[in-house]
Write a protein that holds these residues in place. Structure first.
Motif, mmCIF file in Angstrom:
data_model
loop_
_atom_site.group_PDB
_atom_site.id
_atom_site.type_symbol
_atom_site.label_atom_id
_atom_site.label_comp_id
_atom_site.label_asym_id
_atom_site.label_seq_id
_atom_site.Cartn_x
_atom_site.Cartn_y
_atom_site.Cartn_z
ATOM 1 N N PHE A 278 107.276 69.786 1.662
ATOM 2 C CA PHE A 278 105.663 69.280 1.808
ATOM 3 C C PHE A 278 104.993 70.549 0.811
ATOM 4 C CE2 PHE A 278 101.758 69.230 3.857
ATOM 5 C CZ PHE A 278 101.606 68.830 3.200
ATOM 6 N N MET A 279 104.253 70.178 0.073
ATOM 7 C CA MET A 279 103.600 71.105 -0.869
ATOM 8 C C MET A 279 102.405 71.695 0.016
ATOM 9 S SD MET A 279 104.154 69.601 -4.304
ATOM 10 C CE MET A 279 102.962 70.418 -5.329
ATOM 11 N N GLU A 280 101.782 71.924 1.502
ATOM 12 C CA GLU A 280 100.770 72.753 1.896
ATOM 13 C C GLU A 280 99.754 73.160 1.160
ATOM 14 O OE1 GLU A 280 99.873 74.454 6.092
ATOM 15 O OE2 GLU A 280 101.784 74.841 5.925
ATOM 16 N N GLY A 281 100.135 73.407 0.154
ATOM 17 C CA GLY A 281 98.935 74.109 -0.539
ATOM 18 C C GLY A 281 98.418 73.444 -1.750
ATOM 19 N N ALA A 282 99.086 72.615 -1.979
ATOM 20 C CA ALA A 282 98.283 71.673 -2.883
ATOM 21 C C ALA A 282 97.532 70.816 -2.416
ATOM 22 C CB ALA A 282 99.548 70.626 -3.964
ATOM 23 N N TRP A 283 98.405 70.451 -1.197
ATOM 24 C CA TRP A 283 97.598 69.376 0.229
ATOM 25 C C TRP A 283 95.899 70.137 0.184
ATOM 26 C CZ3 TRP A 283 97.404 64.337 1.437
ATOM 27 C CH2 TRP A 283 96.721 64.274 2.579
ATOM 28 N N ASN A 284 96.218 71.002 1.128
ATOM 29 C CA ASN A 284 95.476 72.190 1.515
ATOM 30 C C ASN A 284 93.867 71.744 0.441
ATOM 31 O OD1 ASN A 284 96.006 72.216 3.897
ATOM 32 N ND2 ASN A 284 96.731 73.329 3.226
ATOM 33 N N ARG A 285 94.356 72.712 -0.975
ATOM 34 C CA ARG A 285 93.549 72.590 -2.092
ATOM 35 C C ARG A 285 92.804 70.718 -2.188
ATOM 36 N NH1 ARG A 285 97.070 76.390 -3.660
ATOM 37 N NH2 ARG A 285 98.291 74.830 -5.039
ATOM 38 N N PHE A 286 93.502 69.792 -2.384
ATOM 39 C CA PHE A 286 92.887 68.191 -2.956
ATOM 40 C C PHE A 286 91.680 67.968 -0.950
ATOM 41 C CE2 PHE A 286 93.852 63.955 -0.674
ATOM 42 C CZ PHE A 286 92.987 63.706 -2.181
ATOM 43 N N ALA A 287 92.044 68.871 0.364
ATOM 44 C CA ALA A 287 91.093 68.182 0.984
ATOM 45 C C ALA A 287 90.485 69.148 0.705
ATOM 46 C CB ALA A 287 91.947 68.497 2.309
ATOM 47 N N GLU A 288 90.154 70.002 0.702
ATOM 48 C CA GLU A 288 89.062 71.375 0.533
ATOM 49 C C GLU A 288 88.340 70.525 -0.751
ATOM 50 O OE1 GLU A 288 90.783 74.413 0.208
ATOM 51 O OE2 GLU A 288 91.095 75.051 2.617
ATOM 52 N N TRP A 289 88.801 69.816 -1.648
ATOM 53 C CA TRP A 289 87.637 69.809 -2.893
ATOM 54 C C TRP A 289 87.229 68.266 -2.770
ATOM 55 C CZ3 TRP A 289 88.829 64.558 -5.383
ATOM 56 C CH2 TRP A 289 88.272 64.643 -6.808
ATOM 57 N N LEU A 290 87.888 67.230 -1.446
ATOM 58 C CA LEU A 290 86.947 66.457 -1.125
ATOM 59 C C LEU A 290 85.726 66.741 -0.554
ATOM 60 C CD1 LEU A 290 89.953 64.019 0.119
ATOM 61 C CD2 LEU A 290 88.679 63.979 -1.732
ATOM 62 N N HIS A 291 85.448 67.803 0.455
ATOM 63 C CA HIS A 291 84.087 68.165 0.428
ATOM 64 C C HIS A 291 83.006 68.849 -0.498
ATOM 65 C CE1 HIS A 291 85.482 68.449 4.764
ATOM 66 N NE2 HIS A 291 86.441 68.167 4.774
ATOM 67 N N THR A 292 83.369 68.723 -1.951
ATOM 68 C CA THR A 292 82.888 69.120 -2.744
ATOM 69 C C THR A 292 82.152 68.670 -3.360
ATOM 70 O OG1 THR A 292 84.353 69.637 -4.918
ATOM 71 C CG2 THR A 292 84.201 71.568 -3.066
ATOM 72 N N ALA A 293 81.109 68.936 -4.362
ATOM 73 C CA ALA A 293 80.003 68.169 -5.270
ATOM 74 C C ALA A 293 80.600 67.429 -5.757
ATOM 75 C CB ALA A 293 79.010 68.697 -5.796
ATOM 76 N N GLU A 294 82.117 68.286 -6.162
ATOM 77 C CA GLU A 294 82.968 66.583 -7.938
ATOM 78 C C GLU A 294 83.137 65.655 -7.325
ATOM 79 O OE1 GLU A 294 84.776 69.362 -10.776
ATOM 80 O OE2 GLU A 294 85.667 70.351 -9.497
ATOM 81 N N ALA A 295 83.414 65.754 -6.084
ATOM 82 C CA ALA A 295 84.107 65.126 -5.176
ATOM 83 C C ALA A 295 83.192 63.429 -4.144
ATOM 84 C CB ALA A 295 85.529 65.128 -4.262
ATOM 85 N N GLU A 296 81.804 64.212 -4.968
ATOM 86 C CA GLU A 296 80.895 63.271 -3.627
ATOM 87 C C GLU A 296 81.055 61.808 -3.661
ATOM 88 O OE1 GLU A 296 77.383 65.021 -5.483
ATOM 89 O OE2 GLU A 296 76.891 63.450 -7.358
#
Length: 518
Positions: A278-296
């Motif tokens: 399981f790619m925990e690091g990739a998942w965390n980067r995805f989840a954190e990106w969802l909080h950014t303006a790019e994912a608004e």
């Protein structure tokens, strides 16, 4: 004191057992002392709170504290910063939030629409709790009869169908048209093809000559799918010489529905929490990106099965597990889901690694698993299900039958490297798992929940761990890859997964981009 990044705020809240709405994170990060604000928010919410909301933060910001809580630590004191998203992904999840974001902003934060009343989410054909099959012979008769009735209706406008029993009584040389399920396909010594078609009255043999243009269609046939043929009876009326063949298919003029506003959905599948890969690091980067303006503009997250790795799914799987107990796997998945913004609407269906029956259609998770995954108030429905987001019809199907389609059809029509082409075949057949008795396990029910009665605007699958997308008669077909790196078992069957990708669909245009987080 410098402003904290949303990503670090999220990690701090997750470490304390909470997920959070995106605006709530933005407000904490934009406060004068984010660490103090976070501690006060956590201290103020009821003990049974799972999600930190904008209202929770506004209430704290509106009350003037007498003094900082003793021993308050900033999120930066206890949580280390993850590396930013890989170069393949535009943007940086650790971008600082602008200090100009006012706490009193209502409805919109950094361009993100937070008015939940604009959203709409509906589920069709959810069979959870509706299973009627007992495994008796009559159950199989009912499901195939229902399949035939639904699919034959789609074909009756193209041919003047006569029942097999009636055709068997016709005179030689007459024209005849028949709709039936493919009972058998076999070749003759001369290289021609005989297709036995079965309807509710009987079975009739149909001959496709090898020099006919329609001979190429024979390569696409799967047993038990429904087709229509037109042709001429032989002299003794014992066989139908086929001149044309029709599939239920998606109309070429299909006009997909679109949302009335700019809003996006993230389509993912095959998270496989519990696996050592399981790619925990990739998942965390995805989840954190969802909080950014790019994912608004992302307001929906659709997960097409295999939330966890499961137990006993393939030989020697226990040697590749990081979490042995199936319930602990779901608890771990729920913890990872907390890092996803709390204001996302999430839809989940099960897959073949999940703790539900293997036979399709698969019901949604039981109450025990739903209770474990309560960090988000996710919509959990059966596999497959038609999910309508703001008028856009999205058919979610985990995709086990893709293995069968790829194995049975020529490589140019279906392959693991281009999984969307195998999805085109299912759209053409208007059934997500037409072949019975093969590797795909099908459950007999009164109704065939696997028929595509309505044309989807988006067809979303997973299972094969390969990324692929394209449009078929204006239907966007997306296989969304996975969040698991290559396992030893995958090496043994020559599967090189596409891991750490998140397809993002604009629901107002059905345009798609792909973000990479691995």
């Amino acid at each position: 004191m410098p402003l904290e990044t949303p990503a670090r705020i999220v990690r701090a809240l997750v470490s304390r057992g909470y997920n959070a709405e995106r605006e709530a994170v933005t407000l904490i990060a934009g406060s004068e002392e984010p660490g103090v604000t976070l501690a006060r928010v956590v201290d103020s919410v009821p003990d049974d709170t799972l999600r930190i909301t904008t209202d929770h933060v506004r209430a704290v910001l509106a009350s003037a504290p007498a003094a900082d809580p003793p021993g308050t630590e900033s999120p930066t004191d206890s949580v280390t910063t993850d590396p930013s998203v890989s170069a393949a992904t535009p943007g940086d999840v650790d971008e600082h939030v602008s200090e100009s974001t006012p706490p009193e902003t209502e409805g919109v934060t950094n361009g993100r629409n937070t008015d939940r009343s604009l959203r709409s989410l509906e589920i069709a054909n959810d069979m959870t709790g509706q299973s009627t099959g007992t495994g008796e012979y009559d159950d199989f008769v009912k499901v195939f009869r229902d399949r035939y009735e639904k699919l034959s209706k789609m074909l009756r406008g193209r041919v003047n169908h006569r029942p097999a029993k009636a055709i068997s009584k016709m005179s030689g040389g007459e024209d005849a048209e028949l709709i039936g399920l493919v009972d058998d396909v076999r070749s003759t010594k001369s290289g021609h093809w005989i297709i036995d078609l079965e309807d509710t009255t009987g079975t009739f043999p149909c001959l496709v000559m090898k020099d006919k243009d329609i001979a190429s269609y024979v390569d696409e046939l799967l047993l038990d799918e429904c087709i229509a043929v037109q042709g001429t009876l032989s002299g003794d009326a014992g066989i139908l010489f086929v001149d044309s063949m029709h599939f239920p298919d998606v109309p070429r003029g299909h006009r997909p529905n679109t949302a009335d506003r700019h809003v996006q959905a993230a389509l993912i599948s095959d998270v496989h929490v519990g696996s050592q890969e399981f790619m925990e690091g990739a998942w965390n980067r995805f989840a954190e990106w969802l909080h950014t303006a790019e994912a608004e503009n992302i307001e929906y997250l659709l997960i097409a099965g295999d939330m966890v790795e499961g137990v006993g799914v393939y030989p020697n799987q226990d040697e590749e597990l990081d979490v042995i107990d199936i319930y602990d796997q779901y608890r771990a998945f729920s913890e990872h889901l907390k890092s996803v913004p709390g204001d996302l609407d999430i839809v989940m269906i099960p897959g073949n690694h999940d703790a539900v029956r293997l036979a399709e259609p698969q019901p949604g998770f039981d109450d025990n698993l739903r209770d474990i995954m309560s960090a988000h108030d996710a919509t959990i429905t059966s596999n497959p299900s038609m999910v309508t987001l703001e008028g856009v019809n999205i058919l979610m199907y985990h995709g086990v039958s893709l293995d069968e389609v790829i194995a049975e059809l020529p490589a140019e029509k279906a392959s693991y490297d281009e999984p969307h082409k195998a999805m085109y075949q299912l759209l053409k057949k208007r059934h997500v798992a037409p072949q019975f008795g093969g590797h795909t396990r099908l459950a007999p029910e009164k109704l065939d929940y696997l028929v595509m009665e309505d044309v989807p605007d988006i067809f979303h699958t997973g299972h094969v761990h390969k990324l692929g997308w394209g449009k078929y008669h204006n239907v966007l077909a997306v296989n969304s890859g996975c969040w698991q790196s290559q396992t030893d078992f995958q090496k043994s069957v020559n599967i090189d997964p596409d891991s750490g990708y998140a397809p993002i669909v604009d629901l107002d245009t059905l345009d798609m981009t792909v973000r990479k987080f691995s």
